[in-house]
Design a protein around this motif. Structure first.
Motif, mmCIF file in Angstrom:
data_model
loop_
_atom_site.group_PDB
_atom_site.id
_atom_site.type_symbol
_atom_site.label_atom_id
_atom_site.label_comp_id
_atom_site.label_asym_id
_atom_site.label_seq_id
_atom_site.Cartn_x
_atom_site.Cartn_y
_atom_site.Cartn_z
ATOM 1 N N CYS A 421 14.685 25.760 2.078
ATOM 2 C CA CYS A 421 14.887 24.284 1.829
ATOM 3 C C CYS A 421 16.351 24.359 1.058
ATOM 4 O O CYS A 421 17.249 23.182 1.358
ATOM 5 N N GLY A 422 16.506 25.229 -0.038
ATOM 6 C CA GLY A 422 17.756 25.090 -0.511
ATOM 7 C C GLY A 422 19.158 25.539 0.236
ATOM 8 O O GLY A 422 20.136 24.704 0.159
ATOM 9 N N VAL A 423 18.857 26.370 1.364
ATOM 10 C CA VAL A 423 19.840 26.577 2.258
ATOM 11 C C VAL A 423 20.342 25.505 3.094
ATOM 12 O O VAL A 423 21.401 25.002 3.194
ATOM 13 N N LEU A 424 19.068 24.738 3.614
ATOM 14 C CA LEU A 424 19.228 23.561 4.312
ATOM 15 C C LEU A 424 20.027 22.470 3.699
ATOM 16 O O LEU A 424 20.861 21.603 4.037
ATOM 17 N N GLN A 425 19.501 22.266 2.586
ATOM 18 C CA GLN A 425 20.169 21.540 1.525
ATOM 19 C C GLN A 425 21.840 21.445 1.285
ATOM 20 O O GLN A 425 22.577 20.702 1.460
ATOM 21 N N ARG A 426 22.048 22.883 1.033
ATOM 22 C CA ARG A 426 23.436 22.967 0.732
ATOM 23 C C ARG A 426 24.221 22.909 2.326
ATOM 24 O O ARG A 426 25.379 22.166 2.276
ATOM 25 N N THR A 427 23.533 23.233 3.500
ATOM 26 C CA THR A 427 24.004 23.067 4.629
ATOM 27 C C THR A 427 24.303 21.246 4.923
ATOM 28 O O THR A 427 25.502 20.744 5.401
ATOM 29 N N GLU A 428 23.384 20.454 4.423
ATOM 30 C CA GLU A 428 23.383 19.104 4.652
ATOM 31 C C GLU A 428 24.672 18.526 3.968
ATOM 32 O O GLU A 428 25.315 17.825 4.208
ATOM 33 N N GLN A 429 24.813 19.271 2.457
ATOM 34 C CA GLN A 429 25.741 18.756 1.631
ATOM 35 C C GLN A 429 27.579 18.876 2.401
ATOM 36 O O GLN A 429 28.219 18.191 2.354
ATOM 37 N N ILE A 430 27.342 20.187 2.862
ATOM 38 C CA ILE A 430 28.575 20.617 3.601
ATOM 39 C C ILE A 430 28.893 19.549 4.905
ATOM 40 O O ILE A 430 30.100 19.134 4.924
ATOM 41 N N LEU A 431 27.800 19.419 5.770
ATOM 42 C CA LEU A 431 28.254 18.512 6.680
ATOM 43 C C LEU A 431 28.487 17.011 6.447
ATOM 44 O O LEU A 431 29.276 16.335 6.928
ATOM 45 N N LYS A 432 27.852 16.602 5.350
ATOM 46 C CA LYS A 432 28.115 15.120 4.739
ATOM 47 C C LYS A 432 29.587 15.239 4.411
ATOM 48 O O LYS A 432 30.228 14.328 4.762
ATOM 49 N N GLN A 433 30.076 16.441 3.784
ATOM 50 C CA GLN A 433 31.528 16.385 3.292
ATOM 51 C C GLN A 433 32.422 16.257 4.596
ATOM 52 O O GLN A 433 33.357 15.486 4.559
ATOM 53 N N ARG A 434 31.959 16.906 5.512
ATOM 54 C CA ARG A 434 32.685 16.982 6.775
ATOM 55 C C ARG A 434 32.873 15.881 7.432
ATOM 56 O O ARG A 434 33.700 15.309 7.808
ATOM 57 N N HIS A 435 31.562 15.201 7.456
ATOM 58 C CA HIS A 435 31.546 13.678 8.261
ATOM 59 C C HIS A 435 32.360 12.822 7.363
ATOM 60 O O HIS A 435 33.070 12.020 8.101
#
Length: 672
Positions: A421-435
């Motif tokens: 879950c921590g890895v996925l949250q970090r991935t989500e943050q990165i994708l949001k920043q890119r978006h």
């Protein structure tokens, strides 16, 4: 002793005493001051003892301290009368060990003193207990004492359970956050369901389904509890039948000889306790009581009385030692009998210790039986079931182990899911920043092309269409799911009933067979336990006999070696005496000179001659001392005179060399 004093001084200088002692000042304390220090330590353990001993009579002080030390279970190293006398006079050898013992375990003793306030039972005479009011009050007092024990144990368990206020607060805050999340989720679900047709009727049906499920679970739990109660009552019945069978078997197998032998052993033990042990203890208690009464009736003693008593004790000890030496010299028969007296005393002591051990074992067995009955009654009151024993306990432990292994696996899975879950949250943050960066670039391009807001409008249209399709799909899926759920539940219930019917039929004969096997197992186990107990008692008896024979053999061997050593020493002395007499009586002068007497006389004469010579030499030294000292003084004066001449000569020589140098320097200047 020095380590003991260091420990006492260190603890007295710390909190809560703060005495500010050192080894010298503590060792030089007066008896009254030392008693006051002991009283301060006892007051720290039990605040009831916080008094000034100068305002209290000595016998009251000693009585109070002895009662407190008795409650704290302090065992004096020597005689009780000596210990009491040492407390009266403030003796250091008596008070220092008490202080060392108290300061070592002060926290434990505080707890013991606190419990003693409520657990030391008041001894009520039997004639007072005949009154109904007094007996009822005494029963209430005992019940309150038992309740206090139970509550104190529960309090200690709660203290040691590991729960803390910070952990409870964290749990409460986490539960409140979870509650808020659930409330928000419920609100979202309500908003979604409100758009569906006939949602009230569907919610009512779902509520009825949940109520029926809960009722089904409650009925299943009630069925399980009734089944457990039935099993426990069956086990109680089997146990009672087994006990009845064992009792009948024991009564049938019991022989008159065995019963008579057991009764004879009990009668011998009771007669020994009544005729020998208890009268001795009673006599010693009476003697101690008379001594204590005598000490209490005597007036207060000062330092002169104490010194007089110490001198008397020293004189009596000297007389006792002289009498013992005289008896050892003059009564050889008594030496022979002393061995047998020692053996008789050892056997008597062994007999007394074994009787005490037997009495303590009986008391311990009775206490353990009472505790087992109390624990079993508490267990029955708590959950209405018997205490697990034997195979039941093993099965329970294996079940707990299986649950613990499952718990560990689930906990490991939770940890892995948390990490993922921590890895996925970090991935989500990165994708949001890119978006966000892509959106910013898109807005810049739209502004350049003159169509700003086009992407937001398109996303809003897509979102509205997706919501509409999702709501339509949900409407159809909810009705289908509910109908399918009802069908599935009915089919599952029918399948479970059909599957359980043959299993229940197979289980009935197996249960009966299990009962028969458990009954047979209990019978075999009872036979085994009785046989093992008999063999164990025989083995312990044989071990005691062997141990006693080993002790007797070791004592005889030590006595034998001691007598042999004494015999060899006496033989050596006799041989030396015979050689001395032979050399002294011998007509040969050379042989006579080898005797010890001749050697000692020769040494004495040589030392006397040497002493005469030394005295003559001393006389001559004394006579020539004055002229020799005068001559020494003259030589010293001569030496000082020569030293003075030497100094003058060197000084004169130095002055001549300096003048010559000055003269040479003037001639050089003239030449220039």
């Amino acid at each position: 002793m020095s380590d003991q004093l260091k420990f006492i001084v260190e603890r007295l200088n710390k909190e809560p005493f703060k005495k500010n002692y050192n080894l010298i000042t503590f060792d030089s304390l007066e008896p009254v001051q030392l008693l006051q220090v002991l009283n301060d330590v006892l007051a720290e353990i039990d605040p009831k003892n916080s008094v000034d001993i100068r305002e209290e009579m000595p016998d009251q002080t000693v009585k109070r301290m002895l009662s407190v030390l008795g409650i704290l279970k302090y065992k004096p190293p020597g005689d009780m009368s000596t210990f009491r006398q040492g407390l009266v006079v403030g003796s250091k050898p008596v008070i220092h060990p008490v202080l060392y013992w108290l300061l070592q375990k002060i926290n434990e003793l505080k707890k013991r003193a606190y419990l003693a306030r409520y657990l030391v039972k008041l001894e009520v005479p039997a004639e007072f207990l005949q009154d109904d009011i007094v007996s009822e009050t005494n029963k209430q007092y005992e019940e309150l004492m038992d309740n206090f024990k139970i509550l104190h144990k529960e309090c200690e368990q709660l203290k040691s359970s590991g729960f803390s206020t910070s952990e409870i607060r964290r749990d409460i805050s986490a539960m409140e956050e979870e509650k808020d999340q659930l409330m928000k989720r419920v609100e979202r679900l309500k908003k979604r369901v409100e758009t569906v047709q006939n949602h009230q009727r569907m919610l009512e049906i779902a509520r009825q389904l949940r109520v029926e499920k809960e009722r089904e679970e409650y009925l299943a739990q009630q069925k399980q509890t009734l089944r457990n109660q039935l099993d426990s009552t069956e086990m109680k019945l089997q146990r009672a039948q087994q006990q009845l069978k064992n009792m009948r078997h024991a009564a049938a197998d019991a022989k008159p000889e065995g019963l008579m032998k057991r009764l004879e052993e009990e009668m011998k033990f009771n007669s020994y306790m009544v005729s020998e042990k208890l009268p001795k203890e009673l006599e010693s208690k009476k003697h101690t009581l008379s001594l204590l009464q005598k000490v209490a009736s005597e007036p207060e003693m000062d330092q002169s009385d104490l010194t007089e008593l110490e001198t008397k004790i020293h004189e009596v000890n000297l007389e006792i030692n002289q009498l013992i030496e005289k008896r050892m010299r003059n009564d050889p028969m008594d030496d022979k009998l002393s061995i047998f007296r020692q053996q008789a005393a050892i056997i008597a002591r062994k007999k007394e210790t074994k009787a005490e051990e037997l009495q303590e074992a009986k008391e311990e067995i009775s206490n353990l039986e009472k505790e087992i009955a109390q624990k079993s009654s508490q267990a029955r009151d708590i959950d209405g079931s018997e205490i697990l024993r034997g195979d039941e306990f093993k099965r329970y432990v294996s079940k707990l182990r299986g649950k613990s292994s499952v718990f560990k696996k689930k906990r490991q899975e939770l940890a892995e899911l948390g990490a993922e879950c921590g890895v996925l949250q970090r991935t989500e943050q990165i994708l949001k920043q890119r978006h966000e960066s892509v959106q910013q670039q898109l807005q810049v391009i739209e502004q350049k092309r003159g169509i700003s807001g086009y992407s937001d409008t398109q996303e809003e249209l897509e979102r509205v269409s997706a919501l509409k399709s999702e709501v339509d799909e949900m409407k159809g899926r909810t009705l289908d799911d509910m109908s399918e759920m009802v069908k599935k539940l009915n089919s599952i219930i029918a399948n479970k009933k059909s599957a359980l019917a043959p299993v229940i039929q197979e289980l009935r004969p197996l249960r009966q067979k299990c009962q028969e096997l458990t009954q047979e197992y209990d019978e075999k186990k009872a036979q085994y336990d009785s046989c093992a107990a008999g063999l164990e008692s025989n083995r312990s008896k044989l071990e005691q006999d062997v141990r006693g024979l080993h002790e007797e053999c070791s004592q005889a061997e030590s006595q034998y070696h001691y007598i042999n050593l004494m015999k060899k020493g006496v033989e050596v002395l006799l041989q030396r005496a015979a050689d001395e007499m032979k050399a002294y009586v011998s007509p040969d002068s050379q042989e006579r000179r080898k005797s010890i007497r001749e050697q000692y006389t020769r040494n004495i004469s040589e030392q006397e001659n040497l002493g005469k010579k030394l005295r003559e030499k001393q006389k001559t030294v004394r006579e020539s001392h004055a002229p020799n000292m005068k001559q020494v003084k003259m030589w010293r004066d001569l030496e000082n005179l020569m030293e003075c001449k030497k100094m003058c000569f060197l000084k004169q020589q130095n002055q001549g060399s300096i003048g010559q140098v000055i003269q040479e320097g003037g001639e050089d200047r003239l030449i220039l």
